[in-house]
Design a protein around this motif. Structure first.
Motif, short mmCIF file in Angstrom:
data_model
loop_
_atom_site.label_atom_id
_atom_site.label_comp_id
_atom_site.label_asym_id
_atom_site.label_seq_id
_atom_site.Cartn_x
_atom_site.Cartn_y
_atom_site.Cartn_z
N GLY A 194 35.91 20.08 -25.98
CA GLY A 194 35.38 21.61 -26.61
C GLY A 194 35.46 23.04 -25.72
N ALA A 195 35.13 22.37 -24.51
CA ALA A 195 34.96 23.59 -23.88
C ALA A 195 36.10 23.91 -23.07
CB ALA A 195 34.06 22.89 -22.34
N ILE A 196 37.37 23.04 -23.18
CA ILE A 196 38.49 23.39 -22.45
C ILE A 196 39.15 24.62 -23.22
CG2 ILE A 196 39.87 21.89 -23.85
CD1 ILE A 196 41.42 21.28 -21.45
N TRP A 197 39.04 24.76 -24.49
CA TRP A 197 39.90 25.70 -25.21
C TRP A 197 39.63 27.10 -24.97
CZ3 TRP A 197 43.65 23.47 -27.32
CH2 TRP A 197 43.72 21.96 -27.66
N PRO A 198 38.41 27.61 -24.59
CA PRO A 198 38.45 29.18 -24.34
C PRO A 198 38.95 29.11 -23.01
CG PRO A 198 36.03 28.22 -25.02
CD PRO A 198 37.03 27.08 -24.86
N ILE A 199 38.94 28.24 -21.94
CA ILE A 199 39.48 28.35 -20.75
C ILE A 199 41.06 28.42 -20.78
CG2 ILE A 199 39.53 27.56 -18.32
CD1 ILE A 199 36.78 26.57 -18.91
N LEU A 200 41.57 27.40 -21.35
CA LEU A 200 43.15 27.22 -21.57
C LEU A 200 43.71 28.36 -22.28
CD1 LEU A 200 45.35 25.57 -21.47
CD2 LEU A 200 44.86 24.65 -23.67
N LEU A 201 43.03 28.82 -23.47
CA LEU A 201 43.72 30.11 -24.03
C LEU A 201 43.64 31.31 -23.56
CD1 LEU A 201 42.61 29.17 -27.78
CD2 LEU A 201 44.85 28.52 -26.66
N ASN A 202 42.71 31.45 -22.54
CA ASN A 202 42.26 32.77 -21.88
C ASN A 202 43.23 32.66 -20.64
OD1 ASN A 202 40.16 34.81 -22.64
ND2 ASN A 202 39.50 32.63 -23.45
N THR A 203 43.60 31.51 -20.08
CA THR A 203 44.38 31.50 -19.10
C THR A 203 45.71 31.67 -19.49
OG1 THR A 203 43.05 29.96 -17.96
CG2 THR A 203 45.13 30.06 -17.10
N ILE A 204 46.39 31.17 -20.49
CA ILE A 204 47.55 31.30 -21.07
C ILE A 204 47.94 32.83 -21.21
CG2 ILE A 204 49.26 30.94 -22.93
CD1 ILE A 204 47.96 28.22 -23.36
N GLU A 205 46.82 33.49 -21.88
CA GLU A 205 47.03 34.96 -22.21
C GLU A 205 47.18 35.78 -20.75
OE1 GLU A 205 47.96 36.45 -24.93
OE2 GLU A 205 47.85 34.35 -25.78
N GLY A 206 46.09 35.36 -19.96
CA GLY A 206 46.24 36.17 -18.68
C GLY A 206 47.49 35.97 -17.79
N VAL A 207 48.05 34.80 -17.76
CA VAL A 207 49.06 34.35 -17.10
C VAL A 207 50.21 35.24 -17.79
CG1 VAL A 207 50.87 32.79 -16.35
CG2 VAL A 207 48.50 32.22 -16.09
N ARG A 208 50.23 35.10 -19.06
CA ARG A 208 51.43 36.06 -19.70
C ARG A 208 51.25 37.64 -19.43
NH1 ARG A 208 51.46 34.89 -26.12
NH2 ARG A 208 53.00 36.40 -25.84
N GLY A 209 50.22 38.07 -19.40
CA GLY A 209 49.73 39.51 -19.15
C GLY A 209 50.11 39.97 -17.65
N THR A 210 50.55 39.07 -16.96
CA THR A 210 50.62 39.48 -15.52
C THR A 210 51.90 40.65 -15.33
OG1 THR A 210 50.54 37.28 -14.68
CG2 THR A 210 51.62 38.87 -13.26
N ASP A 211 51.58 41.67 -14.81
CA ASP A 211 52.34 43.04 -14.71
C ASP A 211 53.79 42.62 -14.46
OD1 ASP A 211 53.66 45.53 -13.13
OD2 ASP A 211 52.08 46.12 -14.48
N SER A 212 54.72 42.98 -14.99
CA SER A 212 56.18 42.65 -14.91
C SER A 212 56.73 43.46 -13.71
CB SER A 212 56.92 43.02 -16.23
OG SER A 212 56.84 44.42 -16.47
N VAL A 213 56.37 44.61 -13.65
CA VAL A 213 56.96 45.26 -12.19
C VAL A 213 56.37 44.70 -10.96
CG1 VAL A 213 56.96 47.59 -11.48
CG2 VAL A 213 56.71 47.40 -13.51
N MET A 214 55.18 44.46 -10.94
CA MET A 214 54.75 43.52 -9.80
C MET A 214 55.41 42.27 -9.56
SD MET A 214 50.55 44.35 -9.83
CE MET A 214 50.37 43.58 -8.16
N THR A 215 55.66 41.72 -10.68
CA THR A 215 56.31 40.34 -10.68
C THR A 215 57.87 40.53 -10.12
OG1 THR A 215 55.21 39.35 -12.67
CG2 THR A 215 57.24 38.35 -11.76
N GLU A 216 58.61 41.39 -10.68
CA GLU A 216 59.95 41.82 -10.26
C GLU A 216 59.95 42.45 -8.81
OE1 GLU A 216 61.08 44.78 -12.99
OE2 GLU A 216 61.44 43.32 -14.60
N THR A 217 58.81 43.18 -8.34
CA THR A 217 58.94 43.47 -7.12
C THR A 217 58.67 42.28 -6.07
OG1 THR A 217 57.96 45.61 -7.79
CG2 THR A 217 57.39 44.89 -5.26
#
Length: 274
Positions: A146-169
């Motif tokens: 039960g406790a894994i879901w908030p961490i898993l889903l928030n991690t997915i969204e956080g990783v997806r939201g990484t700034d694309s400009v910084m990634t390309e740089t």
């Protein structure tokens, strides 16, 4: 004249510091104290034995939990809670990072993740009991489920939201994949990850109690259910009080860790507000 002005300024500063300390104590302690007073007044006017006064509960707390019960019930529960939270953090961050970085895997697993997340974890307790038996491992697995879901889903969204400009740089400077992960992706996702961990702590505490109520011979959940079945009302309330104190301790400890981990994030927010 100067010394007189200095004395006035010192007195004003002293009053300011004193008022701040008083306010810092009044806000967290004022409402609980008022509620305890109201509880005591109501308890003295009722004849229901299911609603004992705070002093009776405090005496039951002292007699029940300060002694062998702390070693036999409280410590095993806290150990299972710690293992469950640690497993949820490790698995949630690891899996969430991989899924968040891999677009095709994220699209493939999204329906399955939504389906599994919708299943209430207490429903899985009989299944886990059949697979693992009535063991401490079963209780830890229930907490993780039960406790894994908030961490898993928030991690997915956080990783997806990484700034694309910084990634390309970072890619243009030929920063290695591991360096991008440790110094860009995970720090950028850390606010969302810590938000998921905060939610997971409350879920883990609830599942710890529920798993011990189903099948156990020790632990906080077992002991509270035992008191309820035997009409030991004050002792039952003392167990609920202990759970609340555990929750407060977890919140305070998490707050200290969060301020340390997200020091840079809070610094940026302070600068933006200024």
């Amino acid at each position: 004249m100067t010394s007189y002005t200095g004395r006035i300024a010192t007195t004003a500063r002293g009053r300011t510091v004193g008022s701040r300390i008083a306010a810092s104590l009044l806000y967290p302690l004022g409402l609980p104290t008022l509620l305890l007073v109201l509880w005591g007044l109501v308890a003295t006017r009722t004849t229901s034995r299911f609603f004992p006064d705070p002093l009776t509960i405090a005496e039951a707390f002292r007699d029940t939990w300060i002694g062998p019960a702390f070693v036999e019930d409280v410590l095993p529960s806290l150990a299972r809670l710690g293992l469950g939270v640690a497993g949820s953090i490790v698995l949630g961050i690891a899996a969430g990072t991989v899924i968040g970085l891999t677009r095709w895997l994220r699209e493939l697993l999204e329906p399955v993740l939504e389906f599994l997340r919708a299943i209430p974890p207490p429903v899985l307790i009989p299944v886990v009991m059949l697979l693992l038996g009535i063991t401490d491992t079963m209780k830890v697995v229930v907490i993780v489920s039960g406790a894994i879901w908030p961490i898993l889903l928030n991690t997915i969204e956080g990783v997806r939201g990484t700034d694309s400009v910084m990634t390309e740089t970072a890619q243009s400077f030929q920063v290695t994949w591991w360096e991008r992960l440790w110094f860009l992706v995970l720090p950028a996702a850390s606010p969302r990850i810590m938000a998921g961990v905060r939610q997971a702590l409350s879920v883990a505490l609830i599942l710890m109690v529920i798993s011990e109520m189903f099948a156990s011979s020790s632990g906080l959940g077992y002991r509270i259910a035992y008191f309820q079945r035997n009409y030991l009302i004050a002792e039952m309330w003392s167990g609920i009080l202990l759970l609340g104190l555990v929750g407060i301790f977890l919140a305070v400890a998490f707050g200290l860790v969060e301020r340390r981990v997200l020091r840079w994030y809070h610094g940026i927010r302070e600068v933006n507000r200024a």
